[in-house]
Design a protein around this motif. Structure first.
Motif, short mmCIF file in Angstrom:
data_model
loop_
_atom_site.label_atom_id
_atom_site.label_comp_id
_atom_site.label_asym_id
_atom_site.label_seq_id
_atom_site.Cartn_x
_atom_site.Cartn_y
_atom_site.Cartn_z
N ILE A 1 32.72 47.71 26.62
CA ILE A 1 33.35 48.82 27.33
C ILE A 1 32.30 49.78 27.89
N LEU A 2 31.18 49.95 27.17
CA LEU A 2 30.11 50.81 27.70
C LEU A 2 29.44 50.17 28.91
N SER A 3 29.27 48.85 28.86
CA SER A 3 28.70 48.16 30.03
C SER A 3 29.62 48.29 31.23
N ALA A 4 30.94 48.13 30.99
CA ALA A 4 31.89 48.26 32.10
C ALA A 4 31.93 49.68 32.63
N LEU A 5 31.90 50.66 31.73
CA LEU A 5 31.94 52.06 32.16
C LEU A 5 30.68 52.42 32.94
N GLY A 6 29.53 51.93 32.48
CA GLY A 6 28.30 52.18 33.22
C GLY A 6 28.29 51.50 34.57
N ALA A 7 28.91 50.30 34.64
CA ALA A 7 28.92 49.56 35.92
C ALA A 7 29.75 50.28 36.97
N LEU A 8 30.73 51.10 36.56
CA LEU A 8 31.56 51.80 37.52
C LEU A 8 30.76 52.81 38.35
N TYR A 9 29.60 53.21 37.83
CA TYR A 9 28.77 54.15 38.60
C TYR A 9 27.92 53.42 39.66
N TRP A 10 28.03 52.11 39.70
CA TRP A 10 27.31 51.32 40.71
C TRP A 10 28.29 51.06 41.85
N ARG A 11 27.99 51.59 43.00
CA ARG A 11 28.95 51.57 44.11
C ARG A 11 29.33 50.16 44.56
N ARG A 12 28.45 49.20 44.40
CA ARG A 12 28.73 47.86 44.89
C ARG A 12 29.87 47.19 44.13
N VAL A 13 30.14 47.62 42.90
CA VAL A 13 31.18 46.96 42.11
C VAL A 13 32.41 47.84 41.94
N GLN A 14 32.42 49.02 42.53
CA GLN A 14 33.55 49.92 42.32
C GLN A 14 34.85 49.36 42.90
N ALA A 15 34.75 48.51 43.91
CA ALA A 15 35.98 47.96 44.49
C ALA A 15 36.74 47.09 43.49
N GLY A 16 36.03 46.46 42.60
CA GLY A 16 36.70 45.65 41.57
C GLY A 16 36.72 46.35 40.24
N GLY A 17 36.87 47.67 40.27
CA GLY A 17 36.77 48.45 39.05
C GLY A 17 37.78 48.07 37.99
N VAL A 18 39.03 47.79 38.38
CA VAL A 18 40.06 47.44 37.40
C VAL A 18 39.70 46.16 36.66
N TRP A 19 39.19 45.19 37.40
CA TRP A 19 38.85 43.91 36.77
C TRP A 19 37.62 44.04 35.90
N ILE A 20 36.71 44.93 36.26
CA ILE A 20 35.55 45.20 35.40
C ILE A 20 36.01 45.83 34.09
N LEU A 21 36.93 46.78 34.19
CA LEU A 21 37.45 47.40 32.98
C LEU A 21 38.24 46.40 32.13
N LEU A 22 38.94 45.48 32.78
CA LEU A 22 39.65 44.44 32.04
C LEU A 22 38.66 43.57 31.27
N ALA A 23 37.55 43.20 31.93
CA ALA A 23 36.52 42.42 31.24
C ALA A 23 35.90 43.23 30.10
N GLY A 24 35.75 44.55 30.30
CA GLY A 24 35.21 45.38 29.24
C GLY A 24 36.13 45.50 28.04
N ALA A 25 37.44 45.44 28.30
CA ALA A 25 38.41 45.55 27.20
C ALA A 25 38.63 44.22 26.49
N ALA A 26 38.25 43.11 27.10
CA ALA A 26 38.54 41.79 26.54
C ALA A 26 37.97 41.59 25.13
N PRO A 27 36.70 41.95 24.83
CA PRO A 27 36.21 41.76 23.47
C PRO A 27 37.02 42.52 22.42
#
Length: 756
Positions: A468-494
């Protein structure tokens, strides 16, 4: 924070639920028929042994216990093995902080058999279980199933080529008495010194998969062997810390004193009734028996076939659904913990710098998450107290009804709805990032506590935090913000994969009224998915969860009353008292049925029986009973002298050959006690009691030194025999419910010595 449209939000929630569903355990394999190959395990063949063993309770030193032992020996000899019966006198002392002492002295009879390997001289593999049961239980699952599975496992091993290392199998006696049968093997049997590894099997329930219950002294090689060869391996070092909290826990016991790697396996699902009264062969899940036997056979072939070695003990292990077992050494716990805390610090700095989170908002997020979790747990407890589910559930136990899963779903949905609703209010006040960081700070504090005191449970926090910390940190990277929901889903999976099975197992092993731990794990799961929930959860999510909770609770509330379908032990006691020279029927306070109403026809209700038990005793149903041929304890006082320390000696023996003799001292403080020259206690005791098992009719010579000179004190003696004089009872109607467990009820012959 991403703000998805309605369809992506629904899709993300659906995938989150799907992940939770995948995280649950797969179903068990069907039981193999009696026609299964000779070298494989068959639950149908093992059930034949269960049916014989579970005909009646088999408590220590009883006739049924001896019959079960004789049956085991006969079955093992029929397989071409040479079993031996180890008879040992074993002592167990318990002393509490107030100097109250309880001594148990028992003659135990273990059945031990050795299957030689092809390379003699190497350490042997020990497979261990117990064959006795509680006095109130037929013990089909608790003792019977594992014993039957071991016999069937030995049959399958006999049909195959010999293994490399020797295999020792222990069917221990007296598990219900502090594991004294296993204690006798460890302390007195010469084979105990030749054991290099232990696989112990027991059951706390009557259905569900076999799990790795404990791993005392196990190293990475032992965990590797279990993970690679046990079918559908289940277990985690987190639940290892939880299982001892079960109302019906099965401890490792004295086998841990062998100081070798030990893997203990147990079934933990399914309810066997008060004091095991519902533990019958009919209620035993055949698929559970098949899983236990398959695990026994596979691990015996692996560890006795390829050997084992003693490495560094202490492993963190957990099962990833549909992946397998992951494990690593305890020494890696603190490096992972420090890394998680460092990652949290970096993400918090990003939040403060880029999202405008201040220290006050962060503190509000920390205390808000903790408060919401506490309110969620309290609300579930209040719901349990207020909603009408008690007729269908035993408050202190779990697993009795097929609808337990509906209650678990109702509680989970209700608490999730409450958490999401309260968390959304908090997010409106302090912002979603501050609320998420506050939850993660709480999780980090919990991780530090677990790493220090329960390192085996640390994985449940450290890996979800990494994700979840990796996903939260990745949201500050503009290139991946468009897929933010799916990044958060991957962060919640573990968090979903690791905590969902733990929540389910915690619900199964903890009682319905002790849901603190399952709800704490649920709060951690929701905290791990807090950013995803903030992004996709809408009002319809909370309302849907609330409606689902009510629907599940309605189904759960319609469960059959928990006692209606279970056998019960006979509640009557036949009590023959030498002091009053009378006999009585006794029963603890409960509602009379048509049969017991005939026994206590002239009793108006439970009363304190002062004539026999004194003014301070508990109320009882009591009525006169006919005198039978039951003999009183035969006691003779030999000596009573001394001034500083009063010394008394007396002898007794049981003319009834009672399996159990209880003896205790009232109004006196012994400083030294012995029987037949064996020291029982050598220090001052405030209250002193002795339980004897298996003494039969041998003479017992007691010597007691009392504090003080000539103070009066009493020695109470009770001989306890399973069963009742049925010929002196009115016939019980066959249609009367509940059905009584055979050979239950209790016969007591009592006497009291007064030393003036």
């Amino acid at each position: 924070m991403p703000t998805p449209r309605i369809l992506p939000a629904i899709a993300a929630l659906f995938l989150l639920v799907a992940l939770a569903w995948l995280a649950l355990s797969p179903t068990l394999a069907p039981p193999a028929p009696a026609t299964a190959p000779a070298t494989s395990f068959s639950a149908a063949r093992a059930m034949r042994h269960v049916v014989v063993l579970a005909e009646a309770p088999r408590p220590l030193a009883s006739d049924a216990n001896a019959q079960a032992r004789a049956y085991l020996v006969a079955q093992l000899r029929a397989l071409g093995l040479d079993p031996q019966v180890q008879s040992a006198t074993v002592q167990h002392n318990e002393t509490d902080q107030l100097a109250n002492v309880h001594v148990t002295l028992a003659v135990v009879h273990n059945v031990v058999v050795r299957k030689p390997g092809t390379t003699p001289g190497r350490p042997a593999l020990l497979l261990a279980t117990h064959y006795d049961s509680l006095a109130t239980s037929a013990g089909a699952a608790h003792g019977g199933a594992s014993t039957a599975a071991l016999v069937e496992t030995l049959r399958a091993l006999q049909a195959a080529p010999a293994l490399a290392q020797d295999l020792i199998v222990l069917f221990a006696d007296a598990q219900a008495q502090h594991g004294m049968g296993a204690q006798g093997f460890v302390e007195q049997h010469p084979w105990a010194k030749q054991v290099g590894m232990v696989l112990k099997f027991d059951n706390a329930g009557n259905r569900g998969p076999l799990v790795l219950y404990d791993s005392a002294g196990a190293d990475g090689a032992a965990i590797d062997g279990w993970a690679a060869h046990a079918p559908r391996a289940r277990g985690s070092s987190l639940m290892r810390a939880v299982y001892p909290l079960m109302p019906h826990a099965v401890p490792v016991g004295p086998l841990a004193n062998l100081r070798v790697p030990l893997l203990q396996f147990a079934n933990v699902e399914g309810y066997t009734g008060p004091r095991g009264s519902g533990d019958t062969a009919e209620r035993l899940d055949r698929a559970m028996l098949q899983h236990e036997g398959d695990t026994m056979l596979a691990l015996a072939r692996h560890f006795a076939g390829s050997g084992f070695q003693n490495g560094v003990a202490g492993q963190v292990y957990f099962t990833l659904p549909h992946v397998g077992v992951v494990h690593y050494s305890d020494s890696a716990v603190w490096p992972f913990t420090r890394l998680a805390c460092l990652l949290l610090f970096g993400v918090a700095c990003l939040g403060i710098q880029r999202s405008g989170v201040d220290a006050i908002a962060l503190l509000k997020g920390v205390f808000g998450y903790a408060l919401i979790s506490a309110v969620m747990a309290a609300a579930a407890w209040v719901a349990w107290q207020m909603l009408p589910t008690h007729d269908g559930y035993e408050p202190l136990w779990q697993g009795i009804s097929e609808r337990d899963g509906w209650y678990q779903l109702a509680c989970t949905a209700f608490c999730s709805a409450a958490f999401i609703a309260m968390q959304r209010r908090l997010q409106r006040r302090i912002g979603a990032t501050a609320a998420a960081l506050g939850a993660l700070v709480c999780m980090a504090l919990g991780l530090l506590v677990l790493s220090a005191w329960l390192p085996g449970a640390s994985y449940a926090l450290v890996w979800p935090m990494f994700a979840i910390l990796s996903a939260l940190g990745a949201l500050y990277w503009r290139r991946v913000q468009a897929g933010g929901v799916w990044i958060l889903l991957a962060g919640a999976a573990p968090a979903v994969f690791l905590l969902t099975p733990a929540i389910r197992e915690a619900f199964c092993v903890m009682s319905l009224s002790r849901m603190n731990l399952p709800l704490l794990l649920l709060a951690l799961l929701l905290g791990g998915a807090i950013m995803l929930l903030a992004a996709v959860a809408r009002r319809y999510v909370v309302r849907t969860l609330a409606l689902a909770s009510l629907a599940c609770m309605a189904v759960a509330s319609s469960a059959t009353p928990f006692r209606s379908a279970l056998p019960e032990p006979n509640p009557l006691v036949y009590y023959k008292d030498q002091v009053t020279w009378r006999a009585y029927w006794l029963m603890h306070p409960k509602q009379l049925d048509a049969w017991t109403r005939q026994v206590f026809a002239n009793a108006s209700g439970p009363h304190v029986f002062t004539e026999v038990f004194g003014h301070g005793s508990h109320p009882l149903w009591y009525a006169p009973a006919p005198k039978t041929a039951l003999a009183f304890p035969q006691i003779a006082v030999l000596k009573d002298d001394g001034e500083v320390h009063r010394h008394v000696e007396f002898t007794m023996h049981s003319q009834n050959r009672a399996p159990n003799i209880e003896l205790w001292i009232e109004r006196g403080k012994p400083v030294r006690t012995s029987v037949n020259g064996r020291l029982l206690t050598g220090h001052k005791s405030r209250n002193w009691a002795l339980s004897l098992y298996g003494m039969q009719d041998q003479p017992l010579h007691f010597a007691i030194d009392m504090e003080g000179g000539s103070e009066n004190f009493y020695v109470r003696v009770q001989e306890k025999i399973p069963g009742l004089p049925e010929q002196d009872l009115p016939p019980r109607p066959p249609s009367l419910k509940p059905v009584l467990t055979p050979l239950t009820g209790l016969t007591i012959a009592s006497d009291t010595l007064l030393f003036r």
